[in-house]
Design an enzyme around this catalytic site. Structure first.
Site, short mmCIF file in Angstrom:
data_model
loop_
_atom_site.label_atom_id
_atom_site.label_comp_id
_atom_site.label_asym_id
_atom_site.label_seq_id
_atom_site.Cartn_x
_atom_site.Cartn_y
_atom_site.Cartn_z
NE ARG A 73 -0.26 0.69 4.73
CZ ARG A 73 -0.92 0.84 6.12
NH1 ARG A 73 -2.01 0.24 6.36
NH2 ARG A 73 0.10 1.18 7.01
CG ASP A 127 3.64 -5.08 2.76
OD1 ASP A 127 3.50 -5.21 4.12
OD2 ASP A 127 3.47 -4.06 2.38
CB ALA A 165 9.69 11.30 29.05
CE1 TYR A 196 9.11 6.63 10.15
CE2 TYR A 196 9.61 9.12 10.13
CZ TYR A 196 9.18 8.00 9.45
OH TYR A 196 8.90 7.81 8.24
P1 NAD Z 1 2.28 2.70 5.24
O1 NAD Z 1 2.41 2.20 6.55
O2 NAD Z 1 1.14 3.05 4.30
O3 NAD Z 1 3.17 1.52 4.24
C1 NAD Z 1 4.21 0.80 4.89
C2 NAD Z 1 4.17 -0.76 4.39
O4 NAD Z 1 5.47 -1.23 4.95
C3 NAD Z 1 3.02 -1.53 4.72
O5 NAD Z 1 2.38 -2.05 3.66
C4 NAD Z 1 3.49 -2.14 5.79
O6 NAD Z 1 2.71 -3.61 6.04
C5 NAD Z 1 4.88 -2.73 5.47
N1 NAD Z 1 5.74 -3.23 6.50
C6 NAD Z 1 5.73 -2.73 7.67
N2 NAD Z 1 6.68 -3.45 8.43
C7 NAD Z 1 7.12 -4.69 7.68
C8 NAD Z 1 7.97 -5.58 7.92
N3 NAD Z 1 8.32 -6.03 9.08
N4 NAD Z 1 8.22 -6.30 6.94
C9 NAD Z 1 7.77 -6.07 5.76
N5 NAD Z 1 6.82 -5.15 5.32
C10 NAD Z 1 6.61 -4.36 6.42
O7 NAD Z 1 3.50 3.66 4.87
P2 NAD Z 1 3.85 4.86 4.06
O8 NAD Z 1 3.46 6.12 4.46
O9 NAD Z 1 3.68 4.28 2.52
O10 NAD Z 1 5.63 5.08 4.04
C11 NAD Z 1 6.33 4.16 3.33
C12 NAD Z 1 7.69 4.68 3.47
O11 NAD Z 1 8.03 6.04 3.65
C13 NAD Z 1 8.20 4.41 5.04
O12 NAD Z 1 9.63 3.76 5.31
C14 NAD Z 1 8.20 5.80 5.64
O13 NAD Z 1 8.75 5.85 6.80
C15 NAD Z 1 8.33 6.67 4.71
N6 NAD Z 1 7.69 8.04 5.03
C16 NAD Z 1 6.60 8.19 4.75
C17 NAD Z 1 6.08 9.71 4.96
C18 NAD Z 1 4.71 9.92 4.59
O14 NAD Z 1 4.45 11.08 4.92
N7 NAD Z 1 3.70 9.19 4.42
C19 NAD Z 1 6.91 10.47 5.10
C20 NAD Z 1 8.29 10.33 5.36
C21 NAD Z 1 8.73 9.10 5.11
#
Ligand code: NAD
Length: 448
Positions: free
Chosen positions: A217, A238, A299, A354
Site C-alpha cells: 500500500r 510485504d 520520556a 523514527y
Molecule cells: P504505510 O504504513 O502506508 O506502508 C508501509 C508498508 O510497509 C506497509 O504495507 C507495511 O505492511 C509494510 N511493512 C511494515 N513492517 C514491515 C515488515 N516488518 N516487513 C515487511 N513489510 C513491512 O507507509 P507509507 O506512508 O507508505 O510509508 C512508506 C515509507 O515512507 C516508510 O518507510 C515511511 O517511513 C516513509 N515516509 C513516509 C512519509 C509519509 O508522509 N507518508 C514521510 C516520510 C517517510
C-alpha cells in the site's frame, strides 16, 4: 484523506477568497503522463562566461526535443517552462553577479510548475578556495528562489563533477518533467562518467528486476507501479498480514508477491535464497521502503516501540544489504535505494525512535556509497516530507494541516512523487549518482 482546502482554493470562489485574505495558495502541480514532452514550453539557457556545461546541455535539450532560447530577447510576453543557468564558469564571489543578471529580468517569465535549474561544480572539485566559495554560494540562490517564486515552481542546484558532462541527461529529464513536481530546494550531485543511454526514455528499466519492500500500500505500492511502468519486473514484498493487498499490487504490475516479515531473524537469508533461485539469480534494484512509526516522546516511550521502529526502518535494510552484497546478488549496474524522512534530517517531536532510524538510513547511504562504487552499484535515498498516505491520514488535524501547508507548494505530496524520484535513481542513466539524499517534501519549512 482528501485535501479539501486545496480543492476549495482551486475553485472559482476559493481563488477569490484565498487571494483577498492572503491565504496559502496551493497550485495544481504538473505531473508526468507517459508520452509527455520533456518540457511544456521553451527553456531559457544562460551561462556565466567560461562555463563547461551550456554547450553539451544545449545539444542534449535539443536532442530531447526541447525548444531552447538564449537570454537577450525581450522577456515580455514569453512564458518559459524552465530557466537553466550554467554557473560552472563562476570562479569567485564577484562573478556571482552573473546570477542576478540572468534571473532578474526573467524571474516573472516562468509558467506555473516552471523549473529553475542551476548547474555548478562540486565545491570539493574546484581549483581553489575562491572558486569553492562561489560554487557553494549557489545553494543559497536556488533554495531562496524555491521559496520565492511560488506557483508550483521548483528550484534545484545540480553539481556536476568535471567529467560528468555526459552523465546529466537522466537528471535533467527528471527535473524538467512533471516527475519532480514535489521536489524543490534540493542539491543533487552527479559524478563523472558516461552512463549508457536507454533505448527508450519512457521505459529505461526494461530488462531489470526490482524488489520493493512494504509494497502492499501507500508509497511502496506507488513505487512498484512506477518501476513497472518504466519497464522493470517487480517483486512486491510485504508482511503476510497484508497478503491480499500485496497480491493486488503484484497482479496490477504483472509482478510477483513475496510475503515476508523483514524483522524475522531469518528474513534476509530467506530473501537472498528466493532471489538467488529466481530467473536472474539476483536483483538489480532494491528499494527499502517498508517502514513504521510508533510515536511517543522519549520520556513516555516503552522499549518495544523503540525496538520495533529501529528494527523495521534501519536494521532490516542493513541486514538485507549485507546479505545480498556478501552473496553477490546485486550485479554491476545495481541500485540500492533507501527511504529516509525529513524527520531524519530535522528531527520531530515524539519521533526520537523514527528520527534516529531515518537518520540512520542516511548514514547507511553515505557510508556505503564509496564502498560500492568499485562494484558499479549506486546507493541513494529519498527523504519524503508530508505525503498523503494512510500514515499521514492518522495525524492529528492541526499537525496534518501544518504539514500540508508549510512548504513551498502549500500542499502535501503524493506517493507517486516519491516513486518518480526513486525511478530516477534507478535509471541506468543515473549510474554516476551515488551517496545522494534527495528530499521529496515540496521544500518543507519544517526542519532543514
Ligand atoms: P504505510 O504504513 O502506508 O506502508 C508501509 C508498508 O510497509 C506497509 O504495507 C507495511 O505492511 C509494510 N511493512 C511494515 N513492517 C514491515 C515488515 N516488518 N516487513 C515487511 N513489510 C513491512 O507507509 P507509507 O506512508 O507508505 O510509508 C512508506 C515509507 O515512507 C516508510 O518507510 C515511511 O517511513 C516513509 N515516509 C513516509 C512519509 C509519509 O508522509 N507518508 C514521510 C516520510 C517517510
Amino acid at each position: 484523506m482528501a485535501d479539501r482546502y486545496a480543492n476549495f482554493a482551486n475553485s472559482g470562489l476559493g481563488r477569490t477568497v484565498v487571494k483577498r485574505l492572503g491565504l496559502p495558495d496551493p497550485p495544481r502541480l504538473r505531473r508526468h503522463n507517459p508520452g509527455d514532452p520533456i518540457t511544456d514550453g521553451p527553456v531559457l539557457l544562460g551561462a556565466a562566461p567560461g562555463g563547461r556545461l551550456s554547450e553539451p546541455i544545449h545539444k542534449l535539450l535539443e536532442g530531447a526535443g526541447a525548444e531552447v532560447a538564449e537570454p537577450g530577447a525581450r522577456p515580455e510576453g514569453v512564458r518559459h517552462a524552465a530557466l537553466i543557468f550554467d554557473a560552472t564558469g563562476i570562479g569567485d564571489s564577484a562573478q556571482l553577479r552573473a546570477l542576478f543578471d540572468f534571473f532578474h529580468p526573467y524571474a516573472r517569465s516562468l509558467k506555473v510548475s516552471g523549473r529553475v535549474i542551476v548547474l555548478g561544480t562540486p565545491p570539493e572539485a574546484t581549483a581553489g578556495p575562491k572558486e569553492a566559495t562561489a560554487q557553494r554560494s549557489l545553494e543559497g540562490l536556488t533554495r531562496s528562489i524555491g521559496k520565492e517564486f511560488g506557483r508550483g515552481v521548483t528550484s534545484q542546484l545540480v553539481y556536476v563533477a568535471p567529467g560528468g558532462e555526459a552523465a546529466v541527461e537522466s537528471t535533467l529529464r527528471f527535473l524538467l518533467s512533471g516527475r519532480s513536481a514535489y521536489v524543490s530546494g534540493q542539491v543533487i550531485r552527479v559524478g563523472a562518467g558516461s552512463p549508457p543511454e536507454p533505448a527508450d526514455w519512457e521505459r529505461p528499466l526494461e530488462g531489470k528486476l526490482a524488489l520493493v519492500t512494504g509494497a502492499a500500500r501507500g508509497i511502496g505500492a506507488a513505487i512498484a507501479r512506477t518501476l513497472a511502468r518504466d519497464g522493470a519486473d517487480v517483486i512486491a514484498l510485504d508482511v503476510p498480514a497484508a497478503g491480499d493487498a500485496l497480491a493486488g499490487v503484484a497482479n496490477e504490475t504483472r509482478g510477483r508477491a513475496l510475503q515476508l516479515d523483514l524483522t524475522a531473524a531469518d528474513a534476509a537469508a530467506r530473501l537472498a535464497g528466493y532471489l538467488a533461485a529466481g530467473p536472474r539469480g539476483g536483483v538489480d534494484i532494491v528499494v527499502h521502503n517498508a517502514g513504521i512509526t510508533r510515536d511517543r516522546t522519549i520520556a513516555r516511550m516503552d522499549a518495544d516501540r523503540w525496538d520495533a521502529v529501529l528494527g523495521v526502518n534501519l536494521t532490516a535494510p542493513e541486514r538485507v544489504n549485507d546479505v545480498l552484497l556478501e552473496r553477490d546478488l546485486i550485479p554491476s549496474g545495481g541500485r540500492i535505494i533507501g527511504v529516509a524522512s525529513i524527520a531524519g534530517i530535522a528531527g520531530n517531536r515524539g519521533q526520537t525512535n523514527y528520527g534516529t532510524s531515518k537518520a540512520g538510513v542516511i548514514g547507511l547511504v553515505q557510508s556505503h556509497a564509496p564502498l560500492l562504487t568499485g562494484r558499479g552499484i549506486t546507493i541513494n535515498a529519498v527523504a519524503p516530507g508530508f505525503i498523503e498516505t494512510a500514515m499521514t491520514a492518522k495525524m492529528p488535524v492541526g499537525l496534518r494541516e501544518a504539514g500540508r501547508r508549510l512548504n513551498s507548494m502549500s500542499q502535501g505530496g503524493l506517493p507517486i512523487d516519491v516513486a518518480e524520484t526513486i525511478a530516477w535513481f534507478a535509471s541506468p542513466g543515473s549510474a554516476t549518482i551515488t551517496g545522494n539524499v534527495v528530499r521529496v517534501c515540496g521544500q518543507s519549512l519544517l526542519g532543514a
